[in-house]
Write a protein that holds these residues in place. Structure first.
Motif, PDB file in Angstrom:
ATOM      1  N   ARG A  91       0.826  -1.205   0.000  1.00 43.73           N
ATOM      2  CA  ARG A  91       0.000   0.000   0.000  1.00 43.73           C
ATOM      3  C   ARG A  91       0.866   1.264   0.000  1.00 43.73           C
ATOM      4  NH1 ARG A  91      -2.817  -1.014   4.310  1.00 43.73           N
ATOM      5  NH2 ARG A  91      -4.555  -1.968   3.191  1.00 43.73           N
ATOM      6  N   ASP A  92       1.926   1.250   0.769  1.00 42.00           N
ATOM      7  CA  ASP A  92       2.785   2.435   0.869  1.00 42.00           C
ATOM      8  C   ASP A  92       3.444   2.797  -0.459  1.00 42.00           C
ATOM      9  OD1 ASP A  92       2.181   2.786   3.506  1.00 42.00           O
ATOM     10  OD2 ASP A  92       4.059   1.962   4.298  1.00 42.00           O
ATOM     11  N   CYS A  93       3.618   1.808  -1.325  1.00 43.06           N
ATOM     12  CA  CYS A  93       4.262   2.071  -2.613  1.00 43.06           C
ATOM     13  C   CYS A  93       3.445   3.023  -3.484  1.00 43.06           C
ATOM     14  CB  CYS A  93       4.498   0.763  -3.366  1.00 43.06           C
ATOM     15  SG  CYS A  93       5.783  -0.278  -2.629  1.00 43.06           S
ATOM     16  N   TYR A 151      -2.258  -1.851  -3.255  1.00 42.92           N
ATOM     17  CA  TYR A 151      -1.718  -0.675  -3.958  1.00 42.92           C
ATOM     18  C   TYR A 151      -2.824   0.009  -4.762  1.00 42.92           C
ATOM     19  CZ  TYR A 151       1.271   1.895  -7.288  1.00 42.92           C
ATOM     20  OH  TYR A 151       1.870   2.872  -8.060  1.00 42.92           O
ATOM     21  N   ILE A 152      -3.584  -0.792  -5.494  1.00 36.38           N
ATOM     22  CA  ILE A 152      -4.634  -0.254  -6.357  1.00 36.38           C
ATOM     23  C   ILE A 152      -5.705   0.450  -5.530  1.00 36.38           C
ATOM     24  CG2 ILE A 152      -6.454  -0.878  -7.993  1.00 36.38           C
ATOM     25  CD1 ILE A 152      -4.622  -3.224  -8.871  1.00 36.38           C
ATOM     26  N   GLU A 153      -6.087  -0.166  -4.417  1.00 33.46           N
ATOM     27  CA  GLU A 153      -7.134   0.407  -3.582  1.00 33.46           C
ATOM     28  C   GLU A 153      -6.704   1.720  -2.933  1.00 33.46           C
ATOM     29  OE1 GLU A 153      -7.874  -2.820  -0.974  1.00 33.46           O
ATOM     30  OE2 GLU A 153      -9.176  -3.894  -2.386  1.00 33.46           O
ATOM     31  N   GLU A 154      -5.413   1.933  -2.841  1.00 34.76           N
ATOM     32  CA  GLU A 154      -4.902   3.168  -2.230  1.00 34.76           C
ATOM     33  C   GLU A 154      -4.862   4.330  -3.232  1.00 34.76           C
ATOM     34  OE1 GLU A 154      -3.817   4.394   1.643  1.00 34.76           O
ATOM     35  OE2 GLU A 154      -4.521   2.477   0.846  1.00 34.76           O
ATOM     36  N   MET A 155      -4.956   4.037  -4.498  1.00 36.11           N
ATOM     37  CA  MET A 155      -4.782   5.071  -5.523  1.00 36.11           C
ATOM     38  C   MET A 155      -5.788   6.225  -5.423  1.00 36.11           C
ATOM     39  SD  MET A 155      -3.743   2.581  -8.728  1.00 36.11           S
ATOM     40  CE  MET A 155      -3.271   3.867  -9.878  1.00 36.11           C
ATOM     41  N   ASN A 160      -6.875  12.014  -4.085  1.00 36.99           N
ATOM     42  CA  ASN A 160      -7.513  13.006  -3.210  1.00 36.99           C
ATOM     43  C   ASN A 160      -6.477  13.872  -2.510  1.00 36.99           C
ATOM     44  OD1 ASN A 160     -10.113  12.178  -3.814  1.00 36.99           O
ATOM     45  ND2 ASN A 160     -10.215  10.711  -2.122  1.00 36.99           N
ATOM     46  N   GLY A 161      -5.383  13.245  -2.065  1.00 41.26           N
ATOM     47  CA  GLY A 161      -4.324  14.005  -1.409  1.00 41.26           C
ATOM     48  C   GLY A 161      -3.686  15.018  -2.350  1.00 41.26           C
ATOM     49  N   ILE A 162      -3.420  14.587  -3.577  1.00 40.36           N
ATOM     50  CA  ILE A 162      -2.835  15.492  -4.570  1.00 40.36           C
ATOM     51  C   ILE A 162      -3.805  16.627  -4.897  1.00 40.36           C
ATOM     52  CG2 ILE A 162      -2.040  15.693  -6.961  1.00 40.36           C
ATOM     53  CD1 ILE A 162      -1.018  12.812  -6.727  1.00 40.36           C
ATOM     54  N   ASN A 163      -5.087  16.301  -5.055  1.00 38.62           N
ATOM     55  CA  ASN A 163      -6.085  17.325  -5.378  1.00 38.62           C
ATOM     56  C   ASN A 163      -6.244  18.338  -4.254  1.00 38.62           C
ATOM     57  OD1 ASN A 163      -6.528  16.159  -7.860  1.00 38.62           O
ATOM     58  ND2 ASN A 163      -8.342  15.014  -7.218  1.00 38.62           N
ATOM     59  N   ASN A 164      -6.106  17.892  -3.016  1.00 42.12           N
ATOM     60  CA  ASN A 164      -6.155  18.825  -1.884  1.00 42.12           C
ATOM     61  C   ASN A 164      -4.986  19.800  -1.929  1.00 42.12           C
ATOM     62  OD1 ASN A 164      -8.512  17.793  -0.771  1.00 42.12           O
ATOM     63  ND2 ASN A 164      -7.428  16.317   0.526  1.00 42.12           N
ATOM     64  N   SER A 196      -2.255  13.644 -11.091  1.00 38.41           N
ATOM     65  CA  SER A 196      -3.557  13.245 -10.561  1.00 38.41           C
ATOM     66  C   SER A 196      -4.417  12.583 -11.630  1.00 38.41           C
ATOM     67  CB  SER A 196      -4.289  14.471 -10.007  1.00 38.41           C
ATOM     68  OG  SER A 196      -5.591  14.132  -9.570  1.00 38.41           O
ATOM     69  N   ILE A 197      -4.439  13.176 -12.821  1.00 37.69           N
ATOM     70  CA  ILE A 197      -5.225  12.622 -13.924  1.00 37.69           C
ATOM     71  C   ILE A 197      -4.693  11.249 -14.331  1.00 37.69           C
ATOM     72  CG2 ILE A 197      -5.780  12.906 -16.373  1.00 37.69           C
ATOM     73  CD1 ILE A 197      -5.870  15.936 -15.838  1.00 37.69           C
ATOM     74  N   GLU A 198      -3.367  11.123 -14.411  1.00 34.80           N
ATOM     75  CA  GLU A 198      -2.759   9.854 -14.808  1.00 34.80           C
ATOM     76  C   GLU A 198      -3.080   8.743 -13.807  1.00 34.80           C
ATOM     77  OE1 GLU A 198       1.646   7.895 -15.785  1.00 34.80           O
ATOM     78  OE2 GLU A 198       1.476  10.007 -15.200  1.00 34.80           O
ATOM     79  N   ILE A 199      -2.961   9.054 -12.517  1.00 37.95           N
ATOM     80  CA  ILE A 199      -3.253   8.048 -11.490  1.00 37.95           C
ATOM     81  C   ILE A 199      -4.722   7.654 -11.535  1.00 37.95           C
ATOM     82  CG2 ILE A 199      -3.335   7.591  -9.009  1.00 37.95           C
ATOM     83  CD1 ILE A 199      -0.922   9.436  -8.689  1.00 37.95           C
ATOM     84  N   GLN A 200      -5.604   8.629 -11.700  1.00 32.56           N
ATOM     85  CA  GLN A 200      -7.038   8.338 -11.739  1.00 32.56           C
ATOM     86  C   GLN A 200      -7.391   7.477 -12.951  1.00 32.56           C
ATOM     87  OE1 GLN A 200      -9.475   9.272  -9.333  1.00 32.56           O
ATOM     88  NE2 GLN A 200     -10.532   7.694 -10.511  1.00 32.56           N
TER      89      GLN A 200
END
Length: 218
Positions: A91-93, A151-155, A160-164, A196-200
């Motif tokens: 998850r931390d990755c 990892y996927i579930e943490e994305m 959200n963190g980046i958008n904040n 953010s867009i790429e991760i989403q």
């Protein structure tokens, strides 16, 4: 007797015996020619479909062979299978650049994810024979997703963190348009928006992969 004379006499006989012009020799020949053309077109279409199926199967086998020969992918697979990690490690990755993480583990996770995204594009693009591919690779795909699921579930949380951060930076820029370093802050906003867009988008595609092949999570 000359064959041309016989053929001419036959045609004359048909012409005189058929009162309906629809059944004149010329029309009959035209109908037969049209029928032959349609049959030929139909057979060519069948042949083309078979050739396309064969080509797709051949490309699918070549694609699988290319995966087998992909050193980076095979090394990542061995690394993930031969090492033990708890859910938190994986998850931390997802927080690369934010938290202290296992960079080797992160790189191998990203290698597997890229292979899944590439596979999905080829499947939905009708480039690969899905049934054939999954008959050979399903267990690998199932295990990949299960292992990577924390990892996927943490994305979404990462997004959200980046958008904040983007929102706070944007507010700072709007409230202090002439402050020092304003151009740098604008550039940071742009970079974070792209990330953010790429991760989403990656997360959304991975969810489609999960649903398409009924994959399980940890």
């Amino acid at each position: 007797m000359n064959i041309n004379i016989i053929f001419s006499a036959l045609i004359n006989h048909i012409n005189t015996s058929m009162k309906d012009p629809l059944f004149s020799p010329a029309n009959i020949i035209a109908i037969i020619a049209t029928a032959i053309s349609l049959i030929s077109l139909f057979l060519n279409m069948i042949l083309l479909v078979k050739q396309n199926k064969l080509s797709k199967r051949q490309f699918t086998l070549s694609y699988i062979e290319s995966e087998n020969n992909n050193t980076e992918l095979q090394d990542a697979k061995k690394y993930l299978y031969n090492n033990e990690y708890n859910t938190k490690d994986i998850r931390d990755c997802a927080y690369k650049g934010i938290r202290s993480i296992n960079i080797t583990l992160t790189n191998n996770i990203n290698t597997i994810i890229r292979s899944l995204l590439s596979l999905y594009d080829c499947i939905v693009g009708n480039i690969l024979d899905e049934k054939l591919y999954m008959s050979i690779r399903y267990i690998d795909i199932r295990d990949y997703y299960y292992f990577l699921s924390p990892y996927i579930e943490e994305m979404p949380k990462v997004v959200n963190g980046i958008n904040n951060k983007i929102r706070k930076l944007r507010e700072d820029v709007e409230n202090n348009p002439h402050s020092e370093g304003i151009d740098y802050k604008k550039e940071e906003i742009k970079k974070m928006e792209e990330i953010s867009i790429e991760i989403q988008q990656t997360f959304d595609t991975l969810q489609k992969i999960k649903n398409k092949w009924n994959l399980k999570t940890q």
